[in-house]
Write a protein that holds these residues in place. Structure first.
Motif, PDB file in Angstrom:
ATOM      1  N   SER A 174      47.760  47.865  27.920  1.00 52.19           N
ATOM      2  CA  SER A 174      48.018  49.202  27.370  1.00 52.19           C
ATOM      3  C   SER A 174      49.320  49.207  26.571  1.00 52.19           C
ATOM      4  CB  SER A 174      48.029  50.266  28.471  1.00 52.19           C
ATOM      5  OG  SER A 174      49.197  50.210  29.252  1.00 52.19           O
ATOM      6  N   LYS A 225      49.643  49.866  22.537  1.00 54.19           N
ATOM      7  CA  LYS A 225      50.503  50.918  21.977  1.00 54.19           C
ATOM      8  C   LYS A 225      51.522  50.341  21.007  1.00 54.19           C
ATOM      9  CE  LYS A 225      49.338  55.014  22.789  1.00 54.19           C
ATOM     10  NZ  LYS A 225      48.845  55.784  21.631  1.00 54.19           N
ATOM     11  N   ASP A 274      43.777  52.901  20.163  1.00 58.11           N
ATOM     12  CA  ASP A 274      43.814  53.998  21.143  1.00 58.11           C
ATOM     13  C   ASP A 274      42.694  53.859  22.169  1.00 58.11           C
ATOM     14  OD1 ASP A 274      46.092  55.463  20.542  1.00 58.11           O
ATOM     15  OD2 ASP A 274      45.073  56.734  19.086  1.00 58.11           O
ATOM     16  N   VAL A 306      43.780  51.237  24.670  1.00 59.60           N
ATOM     17  CA  VAL A 306      44.827  51.783  25.537  1.00 59.60           C
ATOM     18  C   VAL A 306      44.230  52.747  26.551  1.00 59.60           C
ATOM     19  CG1 VAL A 306      46.895  53.253  25.571  1.00 59.60           C
ATOM     20  CG2 VAL A 306      46.682  51.418  23.867  1.00 59.60           C
ATOM     21  N   ASP A 307      43.351  53.633  26.088  1.00 59.23           N
ATOM     22  CA  ASP A 307      42.720  54.588  27.004  1.00 59.23           C
ATOM     23  C   ASP A 307      41.911  53.876  28.086  1.00 59.23           C
ATOM     24  OD1 ASP A 307      43.827  56.669  25.533  1.00 59.23           O
ATOM     25  OD2 ASP A 307      41.958  57.180  24.499  1.00 59.23           O
ATOM     26  N   THR A 308      41.170  52.848  27.692  1.00 60.01           N
ATOM     27  CA  THR A 308      40.374  52.069  28.645  1.00 60.01           C
ATOM     28  C   THR A 308      41.277  51.384  29.661  1.00 60.01           C
ATOM     29  OG1 THR A 308      38.594  51.717  27.033  1.00 60.01           O
ATOM     30  CG2 THR A 308      38.738  50.148  28.868  1.00 60.01           C
ATOM     31  N   ALA A 309      42.318  50.725  29.175  1.00 55.03           N
ATOM     32  CA  ALA A 309      43.229  49.999  30.079  1.00 55.03           C
ATOM     33  C   ALA A 309      43.940  50.956  31.028  1.00 55.03           C
ATOM     34  CB  ALA A 309      44.244  49.192  29.267  1.00 55.03           C
ATOM     35  N   ARG A 310      44.375  52.096  30.523  1.00 58.12           N
ATOM     36  CA  ARG A 310      45.084  53.055  31.382  1.00 58.12           C
ATOM     37  C   ARG A 310      44.153  53.662  32.429  1.00 58.12           C
ATOM     38  NH1 ARG A 310      49.042  56.114  27.026  1.00 58.12           N
ATOM     39  NH2 ARG A 310      50.560  54.417  26.882  1.00 58.12           N
ATOM     40  N   SER A 370      43.481  51.013  34.984  1.00 60.48           N
ATOM     41  CA  SER A 370      44.653  50.690  35.793  1.00 60.48           C
ATOM     42  C   SER A 370      44.805  51.701  36.925  1.00 60.48           C
ATOM     43  CB  SER A 370      45.927  50.610  34.941  1.00 60.48           C
ATOM     44  OG  SER A 370      46.280  51.862  34.411  1.00 60.48           O
TER      45      SER A 370
END
Length: 160
Positions: free
Chosen positions: A31, A35, A54, A57-61, A64
């Motif tokens: 993430s 970013k 994005d 990042v959204d998937t990883a966050r 997580s």
């Protein structure tokens, strides 16, 4: 001392907890890589890749959070502190400064491919120790493979 108990026997909890912690570090790191690239990308494909970052990042966050909560549910305290991520993250990462769109695409393919390889190892480790966690890791792998495919398709040689 407060302790959350587990339904898993200790050896299984240890293996599973390690797989979850390592996955948490990878996902939080991904993430941050996403970013950093998102903020610094330049080039003719800026907008499409900027938006695609994005999604990564959204998937990883999101994963997580799911991974950390799974660790807590089996009695393993998740560690997402900045110093933990900084000391343990070892996937390919960005350099500082502006990043060419083509370099970002190559970096994301490489980073996601490395993460997927590590996830596949953890899938094997958790097969017997905790099939519930294994199922979660399989789902994460599928979504990261989709993201890798999308970035790899961006880099496909064009015939002009």
């Amino acid at each position: 001392m407060t302790e959350v108990t587990s339904t898993l026997p200790e050896p299984a909890r240890g293996k599973t907890g390690e797989a979850l912690q390592d996955t948490l570090v990878d996902l939080l790191g991904i993430s941050l890589v996403g970013k950093q690239a998102h903020w610094n990308i330049v080039g003719p494909r800026f907008r499409s890749i900027h938006l695609q970052l994005d999604e990564v990042v959204d998937t990883a966050r999101a994963y997580s959070d799911t991974v950390a909560e799974r660790a807590a549910a089996i009695g393993v305290p998740p560690d997402g502190r900045p110093e933990t991520i900084a000391s343990r993250f070892s996937l390919p990462s960005t350099k500082d400064g502006w990043l060419r769109d083509t370099d970002v695409v190559s970096l994301l393919v490489e980073t996601l491919e490395a993460a997927i390889g590590r996830l596949r190892e953890r899938i094997a480790v958790t097969e017997e120790s905790d099939p519930v966690t294994q199922d979660l890791l399989i789902s994460i792998t599928a979504d990261l493979e989709k993201q890798r495919w999308m970035f790899q398709a961006e880099d496909y040689p064009r015939e002009d």
